[in-house]
Design a protein around this motif. Structure first.
Motif, short mmCIF file in Angstrom:
data_model
loop_
_atom_site.label_atom_id
_atom_site.label_comp_id
_atom_site.label_asym_id
_atom_site.label_seq_id
_atom_site.Cartn_x
_atom_site.Cartn_y
_atom_site.Cartn_z
N VAL A 167 11.01 37.21 -17.11
CA VAL A 167 9.85 38.03 -16.75
C VAL A 167 8.87 37.20 -15.91
CG1 VAL A 167 7.87 39.30 -17.65
CG2 VAL A 167 10.07 39.42 -18.83
N GLY A 168 8.41 37.78 -14.81
CA GLY A 168 7.38 37.12 -14.00
C GLY A 168 7.92 36.28 -12.86
N LEU A 169 9.25 36.32 -12.62
CA LEU A 169 9.81 35.53 -11.53
C LEU A 169 9.99 36.34 -10.25
CD1 LEU A 169 12.43 33.17 -13.20
CD2 LEU A 169 10.14 32.66 -12.39
N GLY A 170 9.59 37.60 -10.24
CA GLY A 170 9.58 38.35 -8.99
C GLY A 170 10.88 39.03 -8.65
N LYS A 171 11.43 39.81 -9.59
CA LYS A 171 12.69 40.50 -9.29
C LYS A 171 12.51 41.55 -8.21
CE LYS A 171 13.58 41.29 -13.76
NZ LYS A 171 12.88 40.25 -14.53
N THR A 172 11.34 42.21 -8.15
CA THR A 172 11.13 43.20 -7.09
C THR A 172 11.05 42.52 -5.72
OG1 THR A 172 8.73 43.12 -7.50
CG2 THR A 172 9.98 44.88 -8.56
N ILE A 173 10.50 41.31 -5.67
CA ILE A 173 10.48 40.57 -4.41
C ILE A 173 11.91 40.22 -3.98
CG2 ILE A 173 9.82 38.37 -3.34
CD1 ILE A 173 7.22 38.52 -4.93
N GLU A 174 12.74 39.83 -4.94
CA GLU A 174 14.14 39.54 -4.62
C GLU A 174 14.84 40.78 -4.07
OE1 GLU A 174 14.71 36.01 -7.99
OE2 GLU A 174 15.25 38.08 -8.45
N ASN B 24 0.45 43.01 -12.61
CA ASN B 24 0.26 41.57 -12.51
C ASN B 24 -1.21 41.23 -12.68
OD1 ASN B 24 3.00 41.54 -11.88
ND2 ASN B 24 2.59 41.68 -9.69
N LEU B 25 -1.52 40.42 -13.69
CA LEU B 25 -2.91 40.17 -14.05
C LEU B 25 -3.23 38.67 -14.07
CD1 LEU B 25 -2.96 42.72 -17.00
CD2 LEU B 25 -3.89 43.10 -14.72
N VAL C 295 0.37 37.62 -17.48
CA VAL C 295 -0.39 36.52 -16.88
C VAL C 295 0.45 35.26 -16.71
CG1 VAL C 295 -2.59 37.36 -17.78
CG2 VAL C 295 -1.29 35.70 -19.11
N TYR C 296 1.53 35.13 -17.50
CA TYR C 296 2.39 33.95 -17.39
C TYR C 296 3.48 34.27 -16.38
CZ TYR C 296 5.19 29.90 -18.77
OH TYR C 296 5.90 28.72 -18.77
N ARG C 297 3.10 34.24 -15.11
CA ARG C 297 4.00 34.60 -14.03
C ARG C 297 3.58 33.83 -12.78
NH1 ARG C 297 4.75 39.54 -14.76
NH2 ARG C 297 5.61 40.11 -12.74
N TYR C 298 4.39 33.94 -11.74
CA TYR C 298 4.10 33.18 -10.52
C TYR C 298 2.71 33.54 -9.98
CZ TYR C 298 4.24 31.48 -5.77
OH TYR C 298 3.94 30.84 -4.61
N GLY C 299 1.97 32.52 -9.62
CA GLY C 299 0.60 32.70 -9.14
C GLY C 299 -0.42 32.24 -10.16
N GLN C 300 0.04 32.01 -11.43
CA GLN C 300 -0.87 31.53 -12.47
C GLN C 300 -1.17 30.04 -12.21
OE1 GLN C 300 -3.43 31.16 -14.68
NE2 GLN C 300 -2.49 33.03 -15.54
#
Length: 939
Positions: free
Chosen positions: A181-188, A594-595, A621-626
């Motif tokens: 979770v939080g690694l950007g699957k939609t971006i992939e 994404n918060l 909150v524990y995702r890329y960009g934190q």
């Protein structure tokens, strides 16, 4: 009659000697050709010659009319004469296809191989042209394999680029993407769509996801990737099959389009499932939260699984996105694997004997492994603190009275049996969950129940019950009519409810959880000056917490819940990113949002019955960009039996994760965070909580310990099986290379002298420049309009911040034309003699084109091979970076005296690439062609 083009090769009929056509005069049969032979020029009538083109010649297609586009550059593989026409079978460099074409329409080229053998550069500045030729091919190949230089509003991370490259070059587009979770699957997915559309035909795409994520998918595809998707049932409706032909990019809610029941075979257009089946074939189908398609514990097929199987039959390409593909159940995992790759069913059925099959189906990136472009770890772990709360005497009395009511309700349901009895059980279980959340939540729900029991109240039906098998939380459960038979469930129910409500009022006055919330608010917000994200399962609890925030600060917090439109949720996030200090969210409302931008403190005010949802909460909150270390505060209240079970289990899981993360006596916080999430994903307390319906559970501690042990075994089993999955490999990423928008800027700057434009006002740091176009380029590129002075940038961020800047990426026709020119025969970058520090020897750039077993082009890979002074060929992974670093200096070539030796050297470099490529060949993926793009002598 076919007329030869200048530059084609011919021979006199009946002779073997060949010559090059220099010019033509006349028309038809009276045409006379000027031909250059090895010993001079002659004039020959057209009727006296035939094609002299031979296998192995590098050629360029010359269109016979201005209305036909040329086929480009290729190499002749065979020749023939058919129906009086000389023809050549040419394998074209642009796409790898081989086509028979008239030989007279081909011009022979001085290709890279011939120029290298003869040491004959085409221009004095051959070094710079060679560099731009290689860099242009590198940028194009990189973008086609990753989509990373296309029209995006994101800067892709290494693990995302590597995953997309793996799929595009694999020869198969059926995968489970199981990133944390939080690694950007939609971006992939967005990157993959860009890459697939560049490399092959991809038109119709369907995304199926939970209802709460449909708008987010639409927004992310539009904002980040400039792709317009329409939501079925919201943006458009379908009542006739022809209307589907108007929709090529569609998002659908999973539970909206699943079969109505097990008898729904998709033939009834009155159901949403039937209407979806009318859509026909899709080029690509994507399921978000793909684990929801798995079969049930007894192996039967859920309605969601039936939907997945039906769409599997209507697409050649299926992607499942899920952070929990295994879920501690190998049987369910097998069903997902076979859904994605039915062709591998025999190996999947014997998964224990063939665990390597997982690597052909599952791609998995872990938070603990991934890095940024500079190699620094992105995620630094999170700290979880369990906040113990001792219930007041009033709360204990409320729990005692409530348990009496609940036991009466469960017994009534058992006596009634059937759907009515199950409905009563559902209501009682929902009340238990509400009570575990807050006094406010259970009080509101019971008042709603009293209203339903009042004389003249509307009668609810069992069929009104929402989502019997739905895993999604109803965050407005306290305000809903939860259904069940009309009237009281058991004698004196209303009186018993009134007694519980009296206790609610007393417990609310002495609410220990609210007191602890006040203390946390004081520490985090008032003293610490930090923002706080608070999670609760229910809106009733959310309202109580917002009321408390208002009382403590005199200001309103903001909220997100399942009853809001996406616009309202985004407005709440924007306010929270601004000066609002507290956001209270339910899971149903916060899913997928994404918060992490300005918050790193998460408070779990209540604990969901499914512990895996805690991982989802933290993932907001524990995702890329934190940028900061995440702090999680779990409220562990023991004010009900259910809350006591959840609190005890969570405490034990936390202790176990810390124990497992201690290696050689040293504690690894990042590893502990990952283990905690994995254990919570596997922890199943359903049996314990079901038994708690009686108000007492035997061997509670022992059974919790057993549940935690089962979670550990399931986690270990998952790790063992998924260890075969492909994941982020920094070493492989280094071999793959990486190109950025700054590299595009360098390429544009250095191509200026060769394409009729000037560059001024260059700002390398901000990637900005001013282009001044010559008259020849006016109006040539749609992104420039009629302007000849263009303020441009290669930075996505700069283009987003200023509409006056034109973005130069691979969606720009200007950049695509520069790349095409740099690789064209006329540009003359095929051979050079150049100086490059530390790289003495001969270097060759080969383009390897990969195809599927059906001959479909899959991907292109650039190979730069250098033969140093020791005579050993080796891939030079840093060559493109060296060519990009600064303009390249040309040197006078040493005239080749032994072309046979140089051919042997070139053949050795080619053989090295072939040997390397042979290790990547699979049944679905093989090398179609290996084209020499350019070669150089480096001194």
């Amino acid at each position: 009659m076919l007329m030869p083009v200048e530059g084609t090769w011919v021979r006199r009929r009946g002779e073997t000697r060949i010559g090059r056509v220099l010019a033509m005069v006349g028309e038809g049969q009276s045409t006379v050709l000027t031909i250059e032979w090895g010993d001079g020029e002659t004039s020959e009538p057209l009727s006296a010659v035939e094609s002299g083109m031979q296998p192995g010649f590098a050629v360029q297609d010359v269109p016979s009319s201005i209305g036909r586009r040329g086929l480009g550059v290729g190499r002749i593989r065979a020749v023939r004469r058919l129906a009086g026409v000389d023809q050549a079978l040419v394998q074209w460099q642009s796409d790898g296809r081989s086509l028979w074409v008239p030989s007279f329409g081909l011009r022979r080229l001085m290709d890279a191989e011939l120029a290298f053998l003869r040491s004959r550069p085409a221009h004095d500045d051959c070094g710079e042209r060679f560099a731009l030729c290689v860099v242009g091919h590198a940028l194009r190949s990189w973008n086609e394999a990753t989509g990373a230089l296309d029209r995006l509003d994101v800067d892709p991370l290494p693990h995302q680029i590597q995953l997309v490259h793996r799929i595009v070059t694999s020869g198969d587009t059926n995968w489970i993407i199981a990133d944390d979770v939080g690694l950007g699957k939609t971006i992939e997915v967005g990157l993959l769509l860009a890459a697939l559309q560049r490399s092959r035909s991809l038109r119709r795409v369907l995304v199926v996801c939970p209802a709460g994520l449909t708008r987010q998918w639409q927004d992310e595809m539009r904002v980040k990737f400039d792709r317009e998707f329409m939501i079925y049932g919201s943006d458009f409706q379908v009542d006739e099959d022809w209307k589907w032909r108007l929709q090529d990019a569609v998002i659908a809610s999973l539970d909206l389009v699943k079969p109505r029941d097990r008898e729904d075979d998709g033939s009834d257009p009155a159901t949403h499932f039937g209407r979806l089946m009318m859509a026909g074939v899709w080029d690509l189908v994507i399921f978000d939260e793909g684990h929801r398609l798995s079969r049930t514990d007894d192996g039967s097929q859920t309605l969601r699984f039936l939907l997945g199987r039906a769409l599997r039959e209507r697409t050649a390409s299926l992607l499942l996105l899920t952070g929990t593909p295994h879920q501690g159940d190998t049987g369910k995992f097998r069903s997902l694997l076979k859904l994605v790759r039915p062709d591998l069913a025999p190996a999947i059925d014997e998964l224990e004997l063939h665990p390597e099959v997982v690597g052909d189906i599952v791609l998995r990136n872990r938070k603990i492994d991934v890095t940024d472009a500079e190699g620094a770890f992105i995620f630094q772990g999170h700290t979880v603190t369990q906040v113990g709360i001792e219930p007041s005497a009033e709360m204990r009395e409320l729990d005692r009275r409530l348990q009496t009511y609940l036991r009466s309700g469960y017994r009534a349901g058992e006596r009634l049996g059937g759907s009515g009895g199950r409905a009563i059980g559902f209501v009682m279980t929902t009340y238990r969950k509400l009570a575990s959340s807050s006094v406010a939540a259970i009080e509101r729900a019971l008042r709603r129940r009293l209203e339903r029991l009042a004389p003249g109240a509307p009668v609810g039906l069992v069929s009104d019950l929402p989502g019997w098998d739905d895993e999604d939380t109803l965050d407005d459960a306290a305000d809903r009519d939860l259904g069940g038979p009309a009237g009281e469930f058991f004698a004196d129910e209303a009186a018993m409810i009134r007694g519980v409500l009296v206790c609610c009022a007393a417990a609310a006055e002495a609410d220990a959880k609210i007191r602890e919330f006040r203390r946390i608010y004081e520490d985090v917000v008032v003293k610490g000056g930090r923002k706080m994200l608070v999670f609760s399962e229910y809106r009733a609890t959310q309202d109580r917490l917002l009321e408390e925030v208002r009382r403590l600060s005199g200001r309103d917090g903001v909220q997100i819940n399942g009853g809001q439109r996406l616009f309202d949720k985004l407005a709440a996030i924007e306010a929270f990113d601004g000066d609002v200090q507290v956001l209270v969210s339910t899971e149903a409302g916060g899913e997928g949002l994404n918060l992490q931008r300005n918050c790193h403190v998460v408070v779990n005010y209540d604990l969901p019955w499914n512990p895996a949802r805690i991982v989802q909460r933290i993932g907001r909150v524990y995702r890329y960009g934190q940028k900061r270390h995440v702090v999680v505060l779990n409220f562990l209240s023991r004010d009900t039996i259910d809350a006591d079970i959840l609190s005890t289990a969570l405490t034990r899981v936390d202790a176990l994760s810390r124990e497992m993360a201690s290696v050689s006596g040293e504690f690894d916080g990042r590893y502990a965070s990952e283990i905690l999430g994995e254990l919570l994903d596997q922890l199943d307390l359903s049996a314990l909580l079901a038994d708690a319906a009686t108000g007492a559970v035997e061997r509670t501690d022992e059974r919790i310990a057993e549940a935690v042990a089962r979670a550990r075994r399931a986690r270990d089993l998952q790790d063992e099986i998924l260890s075969q999955a492909g994941g982020f490999d920094p070493t492989a990423m280094a071999r793959l290379g990486r190109f950025t928008t700054a590299d595009v800027l360098r390429f544009v700057l250095r191509m200026a002298p060769y394409h009729g434009y000037e560059v001024t006002n260059v700002d390398d740091r901000r990637e900005r420049l001013t282009l001044r176009l010559g008259d020849r380029l006016r109006g040539r590129h749609h992104e420039f309009g009629g302007r000849t002075v263009i303020e441009a940038t290669t930075s996505r961020a700069a283009a987003t911040a200023s509409r006056s800047l034109t973005l130069l990426d691979f969606s720009s026709s200007f950049l695509r034309e520069l790349v095409a020119i740099s690789g064209s025969p006329e540009f003359g970058g095929g051979y050079a003699s150049l100086a490059l520090a530390g790289r003495r020897g001969q270097v060759a750039a080969f383009l390897g084109r990969w195809q599927s077993e059906q001959g479909e082009t899959l991907a292109e890979e650039l190979h730069l091979v250098r033969c140093a002074s020791d005579g050993r060929p080796a891939e030079d992974e840093g060559m493109v970076a060296a060519l990009l670093s600064a303009p390249v200096i040309s040197v006078e070539p040493a005239r080749a005296n032994d072309s046979a030796a140089r051919r042997q050297l070139l053949d050795g470099l080619r053989a090295h690439v072939e040997t390397s490529a042979s290790g990547q060949v699979t049944r679905q993926r093989m090398l179609n062609d290996l084209v020499l793009l350019a070669a150089a002598d480096v001194v």
